[in-house]
Design an enzyme around this catalytic site. Structure first.
Site, short mmCIF file in Angstrom:
data_model
loop_
_atom_site.label_atom_id
_atom_site.label_comp_id
_atom_site.label_asym_id
_atom_site.label_seq_id
_atom_site.Cartn_x
_atom_site.Cartn_y
_atom_site.Cartn_z
N ASP A 68 0.86 -1.18 0.00
CA ASP A 68 0.00 0.00 0.00
C ASP A 68 0.90 1.25 0.00
OD1 ASP A 68 -1.58 2.17 0.65
OD2 ASP A 68 -2.79 1.08 2.12
N CYS A 134 -9.96 15.62 -15.31
CA CYS A 134 -10.89 16.05 -14.25
C CYS A 134 -10.30 17.22 -13.45
CB CYS A 134 -11.22 14.90 -13.31
SG CYS A 134 -12.23 13.64 -14.11
N TYR A 163 -12.00 13.99 -6.77
CA TYR A 163 -10.96 13.43 -7.66
C TYR A 163 -10.13 14.50 -8.37
CZ TYR A 163 -9.13 10.54 -11.50
OH TYR A 163 -8.32 9.90 -12.42
N ALA A 207 -17.10 4.33 -19.40
CA ALA A 207 -18.13 4.14 -20.41
C ALA A 207 -17.78 3.10 -21.51
CB ALA A 207 -18.49 5.48 -21.06
N ARG A 302 -16.29 17.04 -22.92
CA ARG A 302 -14.87 17.24 -22.60
C ARG A 302 -14.03 16.69 -23.76
NH1 ARG A 302 -13.43 14.41 -17.42
NH2 ARG A 302 -14.07 16.32 -16.40
#
Ligand code: NAD
Length: 347
Positions: A68, A134, A163, A207, A302
């Site tokens: 991690d 983003c 984000y 998508a 976008r």
């Protein structure tokens, strides 16, 4: 970015120099490890917090660590001896994930915070950070017929909640590690990436993968209908994975781009409806579309303005969407069928 630092030329990367890649159990970093292996690099350290059996790609000859990297001590271990570090680890997913789990997305700030410090302390020569479109000002993305986003459009800042802000802050870390500490850092703002060996179900998929899976499942079940998130008019550009990994390599080895965010995306704009039509054509079907207007849908439009990347690198992502989608559809169909037969779906 204004910087007073002189850019010193460093030695070209040797085939046995250690390359560290985080997030390598995921889509892009897994493909990046494979790409560097193909280029003949012999010491690649791939890291992800997911158990090894969940990694999409595990290339033989690559050191694979399950750690991690939001924890400082693990980052020190991961960066030991690194000549180049590619930080692609992040808690992320498609709209369904980033609109719902903003805190998880924000927490990825820990990953870059510790990784960049550890890379710098380890004396890494180059550090790559995977930012995102983003990070751009959302007020510029409210129309499906958008003006493509150029690098300066991130400021004045109004990034995607959660984000996008995390990406913007982490970009800033990269810029200051160059300005204050002299580590060469590189920042690519990815626009939707798609292709084989990525998330295709479970809630984090984007998508292209989600629509491929839905078409495959509809055909399998003999259904004539499909549920589409939103009203189908939202527009995006989609970059094929091979272009993405090539772009990461080119950006990270271009000194003109030190500490300078750059778009890495396709400029082929399509609506969700057009994307679905392309997938239907590949599948040889036509389905009735039902639109879920309550589902997460993100900004209205976008696209990537590729003026800067073409000017600096003389290249832009150029795999035609039809071609990339055909390869993606084929891979997802194989995964779908393997799962149906009760077989493992990752390699
Ligand atoms: P992914 O989810 O497939 O891969 C990310 C990986 O990071 C996962 O395997 C996850 O387990 C790992 N990870 C998360 N937290 C970790 C931690 N604390 N320690 C170790 N590993 C950790 O996502 P991806 O599509 O391959 O994205 C890679 C990078 O590119 C991310 O930084 C993402 O934000 C960025 N990005 C991706 C896209 C896209 O379209 N896929 C677009 C813009 C930006």
């Amino acid at each position: 970015m204004q910087t007073k630092r002189l850019v010193e030329k460093d030695a070209p990367l040797k085939k046995d120099d250690l390359i560290v890649i985080t997030g390598a159990g995921g889509f892009i970093a897994g493909n990046l490890a494979k790409y560097f292996l193909k280029q003949g690099f012999t010491r690649i350290r791939a890291v992800d917090k997911k158990p090894l059996y969940e990694w999409y790609l595990r290339s033989p000859g690559v050191e694979s660590l399950c750690l991690d990297v939001s924890q400082e001590k693990n980052c020190r271990r991961v960066c030991e001896g690194a000549v180049e570090v590619y930080n692609l680890a992040a808690d992320m997913g498609g709209m369904g994930f980033i609109e719902r789990f903003r805190i998880e997305c924000l927490r990825s700030i820990l990953i870059n915070t510790h990784m960049i410090e550890a890379a710098c302390r380890a004396g890494a020569r180059r550090y790559f950070f995977s930012s995102s479109a983003c990070a751009y000002n959302t007020t510029l993305q409210q129309d499906p017929n958008v003006r493509a986003l150029k690098e300066s459009d991130a400021y004045p800042a109004m990034a995607e909640r959660g984000y996008g802000w995390e990406k913007l802050m982490s970009e800033m870390f990269c810029q200051e590690y160059w300005a204050e500490r002299g580590m060469k850092t590189f920042i690519a703002r990815f626009h939707n990436v798609y292709g084989p060996h990525g998330t295709w179900d479970g809630g984090r998929e984007k998508a292209p993968a989600a629509l491929c899976r839905k078409v495959i499942a509809a055909l399998d079940a003999g259904q004539k209908e499909i549920m589409v998130w939103g009203d189908g008019t939202a527009t995006r550009s989609f970059m094929f994975i091979d272009d993405c990994v090539k772009g990461i390599d080119m950006i990270t080895h271009c000194d003109e781009l030190i500490a300078t965010p750059i778009n890495l995306g396709s400029s082929e704009l399509v609506s969700v409806n057009e994307l679905l039509s392309k997938i239907e054509k590949i599948a040889g079907t036509k389905l009735k579309r039902n639109y879920d207007l309550t589902a997460p849908r993100g900004v209205a439009g976008r696209n990537s303005d590729n003026t800067f990347i073409k000017q600096i690198l003389g290249w832009e992502p150029n795999t035609p969407l039809d071609q990339g989608l055909a390869a993606t559809y084929k891979w997802i169909k194989e995964q779908y069928e393997k799962r149906k037969q009760g077989k493992r779906v990752v390699e």
